[in-house]
Design a protein around this motif. Structure first.
Motif, PDB file in Angstrom:
ATOM      1  N   GLY A 106      -8.926   5.978 -14.422  1.00  0.00           N
ATOM      2  CA  GLY A 106      -9.145   5.394 -13.106  1.00  0.00           C
ATOM      3  C   GLY A 106      -9.520   3.925 -13.224  1.00  0.00           C
ATOM      4  N   PHE A 107      -9.509   3.218 -12.118  1.00  0.00           N
ATOM      5  CA  PHE A 107      -9.777   1.774 -12.142  1.00  0.00           C
ATOM      6  C   PHE A 107     -11.139   1.459 -12.750  1.00  0.00           C
ATOM      7  CE2 PHE A 107     -11.768  -1.901 -10.010  1.00  0.00           C
ATOM      8  CZ  PHE A 107     -10.955  -2.904 -10.520  1.00  0.00           C
ATOM      9  N   LEU A 108     -12.161   2.204 -12.376  1.00  0.00           N
ATOM     10  CA  LEU A 108     -13.504   1.901 -12.870  1.00  0.00           C
ATOM     11  C   LEU A 108     -13.620   2.155 -14.371  1.00  0.00           C
ATOM     12  CD1 LEU A 108     -15.616   3.349  -9.927  1.00  0.00           C
ATOM     13  CD2 LEU A 108     -15.124   0.944 -10.429  1.00  0.00           C
ATOM     14  N   GLU A 109     -13.054   3.246 -14.838  1.00  0.00           N
ATOM     15  CA  GLU A 109     -13.107   3.551 -16.277  1.00  0.00           C
ATOM     16  C   GLU A 109     -12.327   2.514 -17.070  1.00  0.00           C
ATOM     17  OE1 GLU A 109     -11.820   5.078 -20.102  1.00  0.00           O
ATOM     18  OE2 GLU A 109     -10.488   4.891 -18.371  1.00  0.00           O
ATOM     19  N   VAL A 110     -11.162   2.116 -16.561  1.00  0.00           N
ATOM     20  CA  VAL A 110     -10.346   1.086 -17.218  1.00  0.00           C
ATOM     21  C   VAL A 110     -11.068  -0.256 -17.186  1.00  0.00           C
ATOM     22  CG1 VAL A 110      -8.208  -0.257 -17.017  1.00  0.00           C
ATOM     23  CG2 VAL A 110      -8.136   2.241 -16.837  1.00  0.00           C
ATOM     24  N   SER A 111     -11.776  -0.537 -16.106  1.00  0.00           N
ATOM     25  CA  SER A 111     -12.512  -1.795 -15.995  1.00  0.00           C
ATOM     26  C   SER A 111     -13.637  -1.873 -17.017  1.00  0.00           C
ATOM     27  CB  SER A 111     -13.083  -1.952 -14.576  1.00  0.00           C
ATOM     28  OG  SER A 111     -12.055  -2.108 -13.634  1.00  0.00           O
ATOM     29  N   VAL A 112     -14.326  -0.761 -17.220  1.00  0.00           N
ATOM     30  CA  VAL A 112     -15.392  -0.732 -18.228  1.00  0.00           C
ATOM     31  C   VAL A 112     -14.820  -1.104 -19.597  1.00  0.00           C
ATOM     32  CG1 VAL A 112     -16.996   0.748 -19.489  1.00  0.00           C
ATOM     33  CG2 VAL A 112     -16.853   0.908 -17.001  1.00  0.00           C
ATOM     34  N   ARG A 113     -13.669  -0.542 -19.934  1.00  0.00           N
ATOM     35  CA  ARG A 113     -13.041  -0.847 -21.223  1.00  0.00           C
ATOM     36  C   ARG A 113     -12.533  -2.285 -21.273  1.00  0.00           C
ATOM     37  NH1 ARG A 113      -8.501   2.163 -22.317  1.00  0.00           N
ATOM     38  NH2 ARG A 113      -8.433   3.485 -20.473  1.00  0.00           N
ATOM     39  N   SER A 114     -12.000  -2.778 -20.151  1.00  0.00           N
ATOM     40  CA  SER A 114     -11.458  -4.137 -20.121  1.00  0.00           C
ATOM     41  C   SER A 114     -12.557  -5.193 -20.199  1.00  0.00           C
ATOM     42  CB  SER A 114     -10.626  -4.344 -18.851  1.00  0.00           C
ATOM     43  OG  SER A 114      -9.470  -3.541 -18.880  1.00  0.00           O
ATOM     44  N   LEU A 115     -13.754  -4.835 -19.781  1.00  0.00           N
ATOM     45  CA  LEU A 115     -14.893  -5.751 -19.902  1.00  0.00           C
ATOM     46  C   LEU A 115     -15.356  -5.891 -21.349  1.00  0.00           C
ATOM     47  CD1 LEU A 115     -17.070  -4.745 -16.816  1.00  0.00           C
ATOM     48  CD2 LEU A 115     -16.007  -6.985 -17.204  1.00  0.00           C
ATOM     49  N   ALA A 117     -19.032   1.572  -2.136  1.00  0.00           N
ATOM     50  CA  ALA A 117     -18.532   1.556  -3.514  1.00  0.00           C
ATOM     51  C   ALA A 117     -19.650   1.417  -4.527  1.00  0.00           C
ATOM     52  CB  ALA A 117     -17.546   0.402  -3.693  1.00  0.00           C
ATOM     53  N   LEU A 118     -20.825   0.982  -4.094  1.00  0.00           N
ATOM     54  CA  LEU A 118     -21.889   0.598  -5.021  1.00  0.00           C
ATOM     55  C   LEU A 118     -22.395   1.757  -5.874  1.00  0.00           C
ATOM     56  CD1 LEU A 118     -23.902  -1.801  -2.668  1.00  0.00           C
ATOM     57  CD2 LEU A 118     -22.046  -2.344  -4.265  1.00  0.00           C
ATOM     58  N   GLU A 119     -22.639   2.889  -5.266  1.00  0.00           N
ATOM     59  CA  GLU A 119     -23.152   4.038  -6.022  1.00  0.00           C
ATOM     60  C   GLU A 119     -22.130   4.526  -7.044  1.00  0.00           C
ATOM     61  OE1 GLU A 119     -24.717   8.630  -5.311  1.00  0.00           O
ATOM     62  OE2 GLU A 119     -24.508   7.247  -3.603  1.00  0.00           O
ATOM     63  N   VAL A 120     -20.864   4.591  -6.622  1.00  0.00           N
ATOM     64  CA  VAL A 120     -19.799   5.052  -7.514  1.00  0.00           C
ATOM     65  C   VAL A 120     -19.645   4.090  -8.685  1.00  0.00           C
ATOM     66  CG1 VAL A 120     -17.362   5.664  -7.679  1.00  0.00           C
ATOM     67  CG2 VAL A 120     -18.618   6.128  -5.573  1.00  0.00           C
ATOM     68  N   MET A 121     -19.716   2.791  -8.420  1.00  0.00           N
ATOM     69  CA  MET A 121     -19.578   1.788  -9.478  1.00  0.00           C
ATOM     70  C   MET A 121     -20.717   1.886 -10.479  1.00  0.00           C
ATOM     71  SD  MET A 121     -18.206  -1.505  -7.268  1.00  0.00           S
ATOM     72  CE  MET A 121     -18.037  -2.587  -8.705  1.00  0.00           C
ATOM     73  N   GLY A 122     -21.922   2.086  -9.984  1.00  0.00           N
ATOM     74  CA  GLY A 122     -23.065   2.221 -10.877  1.00  0.00           C
ATOM     75  C   GLY A 122     -22.952   3.463 -11.747  1.00  0.00           C
ATOM     76  N   GLY A 141       0.797  -1.217   0.000  1.00  0.00           N
ATOM     77  CA  GLY A 141       0.000   0.000   0.000  1.00  0.00           C
ATOM     78  C   GLY A 141       0.829   1.266   0.000  1.00  0.00           C
ATOM     79  N   SER A 142       2.077   1.162   0.437  1.00  0.00           N
ATOM     80  CA  SER A 142       2.954   2.339   0.470  1.00  0.00           C
ATOM     81  C   SER A 142       3.758   2.488  -0.822  1.00  0.00           C
ATOM     82  CB  SER A 142       3.917   2.234   1.659  1.00  0.00           C
ATOM     83  OG  SER A 142       4.778   1.100   1.524  1.00  0.00           O
ATOM     84  N   THR A 143       3.494   1.615  -1.790  1.00  0.00           N
ATOM     85  CA  THR A 143       4.200   1.671  -3.075  1.00  0.00           C
ATOM     86  C   THR A 143       3.259   2.144  -4.170  1.00  0.00           C
ATOM     87  OG1 THR A 143       3.651  -0.575  -3.850  1.00  0.00           O
ATOM     88  CG2 THR A 143       5.501  -0.359  -2.304  1.00  0.00           C
ATOM     89  N   LYS A 144       3.768   2.217  -5.387  1.00  0.00           N
ATOM     90  CA  LYS A 144       2.951   2.633  -6.537  1.00  0.00           C
ATOM     91  C   LYS A 144       2.491   1.420  -7.361  1.00  0.00           C
ATOM     92  CE  LYS A 144       5.118   7.181  -6.949  1.00  0.00           C
ATOM     93  NZ  LYS A 144       3.933   7.883  -6.436  1.00  0.00           N
ATOM     94  N   ILE A 145       2.309   0.283  -6.713  1.00  0.00           N
ATOM     95  CA  ILE A 145       1.940  -0.947  -7.431  1.00  0.00           C
ATOM     96  C   ILE A 145       0.585  -0.793  -8.123  1.00  0.00           C
ATOM     97  CG2 ILE A 145       0.973  -1.986  -5.321  1.00  0.00           C
ATOM     98  CD1 ILE A 145       1.767  -4.720  -6.433  1.00  0.00           C
ATOM     99  N   PHE A 146      -0.393  -0.175  -7.448  1.00  0.00           N
ATOM    100  CA  PHE A 146      -1.729  -0.065  -8.029  1.00  0.00           C
ATOM    101  C   PHE A 146      -1.722   0.817  -9.267  1.00  0.00           C
ATOM    102  CE2 PHE A 146      -6.216   1.052  -8.314  1.00  0.00           C
ATOM    103  CZ  PHE A 146      -6.839  -0.146  -7.989  1.00  0.00           C
ATOM    104  N   ASN A 171      -9.813   2.931  -1.798  1.00  0.00           N
ATOM    105  CA  ASN A 171      -9.979   4.348  -2.133  1.00  0.00           C
ATOM    106  C   ASN A 171      -9.380   4.686  -3.493  1.00  0.00           C
ATOM    107  OD1 ASN A 171     -11.321   4.850   0.269  1.00  0.00           O
ATOM    108  ND2 ASN A 171      -9.461   5.450   1.364  1.00  0.00           N
ATOM    109  N   LEU A 172      -8.239   4.072  -3.816  1.00  0.00           N
ATOM    110  CA  LEU A 172      -7.636   4.291  -5.129  1.00  0.00           C
ATOM    111  C   LEU A 172      -8.545   3.742  -6.227  1.00  0.00           C
ATOM    112  CD1 LEU A 172      -3.875   3.375  -4.513  1.00  0.00           C
ATOM    113  CD2 LEU A 172      -4.828   5.648  -4.921  1.00  0.00           C
ATOM    114  N   ALA A 173      -9.155   2.591  -5.966  1.00  0.00           N
ATOM    115  CA  ALA A 173     -10.016   1.954  -6.969  1.00  0.00           C
ATOM    116  C   ALA A 173     -11.282   2.757  -7.229  1.00  0.00           C
ATOM    117  CB  ALA A 173     -10.377   0.540  -6.518  1.00  0.00           C
ATOM    118  N   LEU A 174     -11.697   3.569  -6.273  1.00  0.00           N
ATOM    119  CA  LEU A 174     -12.948   4.312  -6.417  1.00  0.00           C
ATOM    120  C   LEU A 174     -12.748   5.715  -6.992  1.00  0.00           C
ATOM    121  CD1 LEU A 174     -14.848   3.271  -3.172  1.00  0.00           C
ATOM    122  CD2 LEU A 174     -15.256   2.509  -5.516  1.00  0.00           C
TER     123      LEU A 174
END
Length: 313
Positions: free
Chosen positions: A229-238, A262-267, A154-159, A220-223
């Motif tokens: 961002g993770f959600l926008e990239v996930s939409v494309r990866s799907l 997370a549910l409202e943000v994901m929707g 969590g203290s690295t830039k892995i995500f 928090n990073l994923a949201l």
């Protein structure tokens, strides 16, 4: 002298070839010549060093010799090569592959961490070479699969590094010549799609992101909303052709959806339509994660009102 350099180069090439054989790996890893391979990987001649690093990566494919490799300080050497001030494309690629293979063994993880290989893999993930970023994605995914070290990760830039690969940033495919020269490949190789990304790199980057979401360390990073961002990239990866990439994406989204906040943000991010489409594929694992994700998303009232409009029934 030129003759001496050529002899050393040929020796490195020979050792690289020998380590391709599974039968030879145990003998070579337990022989004093292992230290010679390490020294060859540190040579200034790029071709010599590249082949020696490749030999180390080949050896690391066999988990049974990891103990000898760790005793020879291979994780630290490979990390040093990746983080070289003036990097050689082939060298960084093979050193990253070595760390990728070492990180695939749970019993070697601690030694990988002690060698600061996380920062080396993160650097490899940001390298312009497409194959290097693929190996880095696999290595980082291997590390993220270990939930016990998530507080450290969590203290690295892995995500953000995995997200950068998953977003499909174009990278260069390089041809490595025997004389050490590097030239870009102009013809698109297998797995290179129209957007300019490597299918396997994106696949394993999405797996790595999903592994990061096994705990709430990166929630928090994923949201974070918006492009890249993770959600926008996930939409494309799907929506890509590769089913395995879509499966890993659904797997990660399903983990994220276990958090009520997370549910409202994901929707709002547009997850619903492509995740519903995934239910229609003939793969039970993909269907299971997609269905579970939708079930969790519909715990939110607004999501519940829109799910039917996308053909969920």
């Amino acid at each position: 002298s030129p003759d001496a350099i050529e002899l050393v180069k040929e020796s490195a090439c020979t050792l690289c070839s020998l380590t391709l054989s599974e039968e030879n790996k145990i003998d070579i890893a337990s022989h004093p010549i292992l230290s010679d391979i390490v020294q060859l990987s540190l040579k200034s001649d790029s071709c010599t060093a590249r082949h020696a690093a490749s030999a180390l990566a080949n050896l690391a494919e066999n988990h049974s010799v990891h103990k000898q490799l760790i005793e020879a300080l291979i994780p630290a050497v490979a990390s040093q090569l990746v983080k070289a001030t003036i990097p050689d494309v082939g060298m960084v690629m093979e050193a990253t592959r070595c760390l990728c293979n070492l990180s695939s063994n749970p019993t070697s993880i601690q030694s990988v961490l002690e060698a600061d290989s996380i920062s080396a893999l993160i650097r490899g993930s940001r390298f312009d070479d497409a194959v290097t970023s693929r190996f880095a994605a696999i290595g980082l995914s291997n590390l993220a699969a270990n939930v016990d070290i998530h507080s450290l990760l969590g203290s690295t830039k892995i995500f953000s590094s995995l997200l950068d690969i998953a977003a499909g940033k174009p990278r260069t495919w390089n041809n490595l010549e025997e004389d050490g020269a590097v030239s870009p490949i102009t013809e698109k190789p297998t797995n290179y799609e129209e957007l300019g990304y490597d299918m396997l790199a994106r696949r394993y980057a999405m797996l790595g992101l999903a592994n990061c979401l096994l705990t709430n360390t990166f929630k928090n990073l994923a949201l974070e909303e918006g492009e890249g961002g993770f959600l926008e990239v996930s939409v494309r990866s799907l929506c890509v052709k590769d089913l395995e990439t879509r499966f890993y994406t659904a797997y990660g989204l399903n983990k994220l959806a276990t958090n009520d906040d997370a549910l409202e943000v994901m929707g709002r991010a547009g997850i619903m339509k492509p995740i519903i489409e995934l239910i229609k594929v003939k793969d039970k694992n993909s269907q299971a994660h997609a269905t579970a994700c939708i079930r969790r998303l519909t715990l939110n009232i607004e999501n519940r009102l829109t799910v039917l409009s996308f053909g969920a029934l």
